[in-house]
Motif scaffolding. Structure first.
Motif, PDB file in Angstrom:
ATOM      1  N   PHE A  84      -9.714  -3.337  -5.245  1.00 36.46           N
ATOM      2  CA  PHE A  84      -9.927  -2.255  -4.286  1.00 36.46           C
ATOM      3  C   PHE A  84      -9.860  -0.891  -4.952  1.00 36.46           C
ATOM      4  O   PHE A  84      -9.058  -0.668  -5.876  1.00 36.46           O
ATOM      5  CB  PHE A  84      -8.850  -2.297  -3.187  1.00 36.46           C
ATOM      6  N   GLY A  85     -10.686   0.041  -4.463  1.00 36.41           N
ATOM      7  CA  GLY A  85     -10.494   1.440  -4.773  1.00 36.41           C
ATOM      8  C   GLY A  85      -9.310   1.967  -3.962  1.00 36.41           C
ATOM      9  O   GLY A  85      -8.818   1.294  -3.050  1.00 36.41           O
ATOM     10  N   LYS A  86      -8.871   3.176  -4.281  1.00 31.52           N
ATOM     11  CA  LYS A  86      -7.688   3.709  -3.600  1.00 31.52           C
ATOM     12  C   LYS A  86      -8.015   4.269  -2.223  1.00 31.52           C
ATOM     13  O   LYS A  86      -7.099   4.569  -1.450  1.00 31.52           O
ATOM     14  CB  LYS A  86      -7.030   4.785  -4.465  1.00 31.52           C
ATOM     15  N   GLY A  87      -9.277   4.430  -1.922  1.00 39.04           N
ATOM     16  CA  GLY A  87      -9.658   4.891  -0.590  1.00 39.04           C
ATOM     17  C   GLY A  87      -9.957   6.374  -0.533  1.00 39.04           C
ATOM     18  O   GLY A  87      -9.344   7.171  -1.260  1.00 39.04           O
ATOM     19  N   GLY A 125      -1.338   7.277  -3.096  1.00 40.42           N
ATOM     20  CA  GLY A 125      -1.646   7.503  -4.503  1.00 40.42           C
ATOM     21  C   GLY A 125      -1.869   6.246  -5.314  1.00 40.42           C
ATOM     22  O   GLY A 125      -2.356   6.322  -6.450  1.00 40.42           O
ATOM     23  N   HIS A 126      -1.511   5.113  -4.757  1.00 40.27           N
ATOM     24  CA  HIS A 126      -1.672   3.844  -5.488  1.00 40.27           C
ATOM     25  C   HIS A 126      -2.664   2.903  -4.819  1.00 40.27           C
ATOM     26  O   HIS A 126      -3.140   1.964  -5.434  1.00 40.27           O
ATOM     27  CB  HIS A 126      -0.329   3.133  -5.635  1.00 40.27           C
ATOM     28  N   GLY A 127      -2.938   3.122  -3.568  1.00 41.79           N
ATOM     29  CA  GLY A 127      -3.838   2.221  -2.871  1.00 41.79           C
ATOM     30  C   GLY A 127      -3.209   0.861  -2.648  1.00 41.79           C
ATOM     31  O   GLY A 127      -1.980   0.719  -2.610  1.00 41.79           O
ATOM     32  N   LEU A 128      -4.061  -0.135  -2.527  1.00 40.53           N
ATOM     33  CA  LEU A 128      -3.602  -1.508  -2.329  1.00 40.53           C
ATOM     34  C   LEU A 128      -3.321  -2.156  -3.684  1.00 40.53           C
ATOM     35  O   LEU A 128      -4.178  -2.170  -4.560  1.00 40.53           O
ATOM     36  CB  LEU A 128      -4.678  -2.313  -1.602  1.00 40.53           C
ATOM     37  N   GLN A 157       0.849  -1.193   0.000  1.00 41.16           N
ATOM     38  CA  GLN A 157       0.000   0.000   0.000  1.00 41.16           C
ATOM     39  C   GLN A 157       0.878   1.234   0.000  1.00 41.16           C
ATOM     40  O   GLN A 157       1.715   1.409   0.887  1.00 41.16           O
ATOM     41  CB  GLN A 157      -0.926   0.022   1.230  1.00 41.16           C
ATOM     42  N   PRO A 195     -10.069  10.366  -3.664  1.00 44.59           N
ATOM     43  CA  PRO A 195      -9.211  10.179  -2.486  1.00 44.59           C
ATOM     44  C   PRO A 195      -9.493  11.137  -1.332  1.00 44.59           C
ATOM     45  O   PRO A 195      -9.040  10.899  -0.209  1.00 44.59           O
ATOM     46  CB  PRO A 195      -7.807  10.423  -3.047  1.00 44.59           C
ATOM     47  N   LEU A 212     -12.258   2.273   1.974  1.00 47.72           N
ATOM     48  CA  LEU A 212     -11.943   1.677   0.682  1.00 47.72           C
ATOM     49  C   LEU A 212     -13.145   0.881   0.184  1.00 47.72           C
ATOM     50  O   LEU A 212     -13.666   0.028   0.909  1.00 47.72           O
ATOM     51  CB  LEU A 212     -10.742   0.727   0.774  1.00 47.72           C
TER      52      LEU A 212
END
Lengths: 111, 112
Positions: free
Chosen positions: B102-105, A40-43, A37, B8, B88
């Motif tokens: 998953f989305g980036k949150g 800017g990229h997330g998981l 994680q 975000p 998320l």
């Protein structure tokens, strides 16, 4: 997190050294995953496993390898650590379509 | 176009307000929709889980899925400072391969 532990929680290592992160579960779940994680990229999925000795690559697998010799353990190895691999690494487990349970993460810094 | 899009943030709202968090997606094969909550320096935890379209309510949280618009929402009523976290969205298709996308949150701050 109940049933899933990651070790170490924090690690600082030097560029070029190999590093192994461990994920251990007590839930007997079939599926295990390694994510990183980053802001800017997330998981992002690195590798996953659907059984003992059954593993496959995710979207960011270059520079990483995994092994699963027992149901309960899933190891992630950075073969030669680089600064771009500085990240927070999460392990997750699942059984079927019930969603994932995540570990608490390993914060890795490569200097 | 990314499979899952999520703003975000950060999103800052006063305590007690209704919060609306949203995601859009492009893959019409998605059938399972989830929301995860992640506190700072912790792993994500499953908050809501829905199958196909419709609404699901759990206490102050309501998850809504509109498959025709490829749009999912999470509503938080009577928001509390303890709701401050990153949320998320996540989704997956049916089948043996149950990898979740998953989305980036979205970072949410509830102001006391």
């Amino acid at each position: 997190d109940a049933g899933i532990t990651q070790s170490p929680r924090h690690k600082v290592t030097e560029t070029g050294t190999p590093v192994t992160l461990r994920c251990h579960q007590t839930e007997n779940h079939r599926y295990m995953y390694w994510y990183r994680q980053d802001p800017g990229h997330g998981l992002r999925l690195i590798h996953y496993s659907y059984g003992v000795k059954d593993t496959d690559k995710g979207e960011v697998s270059d520079g990483y390898s995994v092994s699963r010799s027992k149901t309960e353990d899933f190891l992630l190895t950075l073969e030669s650590a680089t600064s771009s691999q500085t990240s927070v690494y999460f392990c997750a487990i699942s059984e079927g379509q019930d969603g994932y349970t995540f570990g608490s993460g390993t914060r890795l810094t490569v200097v | 176009q990314k499979e899952v899009e999520q703003d975000p943030g950060p999103l800052s709202v006063p305590e007690g307000a209704i919060v609306s968090l949203n995601c859009t997606y492009s893959n019409s094969a998605f059938q399972y929709f989830m929301w995860y909550r992640q506190y700072s320096r912790k792993g994500p935890e499953l908050l809501m889980y829905t199958y196909s379209s419709g609404n699901k309510e759990d206490g102050r949280f309501t998850a809504q899925v509109d498959k025709s618009s490829k749009y999912i929402s999470l509503f938080i009523r009577d928001s509390q400072p303890s709701d401050s976290a990153t949320y998320l969205c996540a989704m997956s298709a049916l089948g043996r391969d149950d990898k979740i996308i998953f989305g980036k949150g979205t970072r949410l701050h509830i102001l006391p």
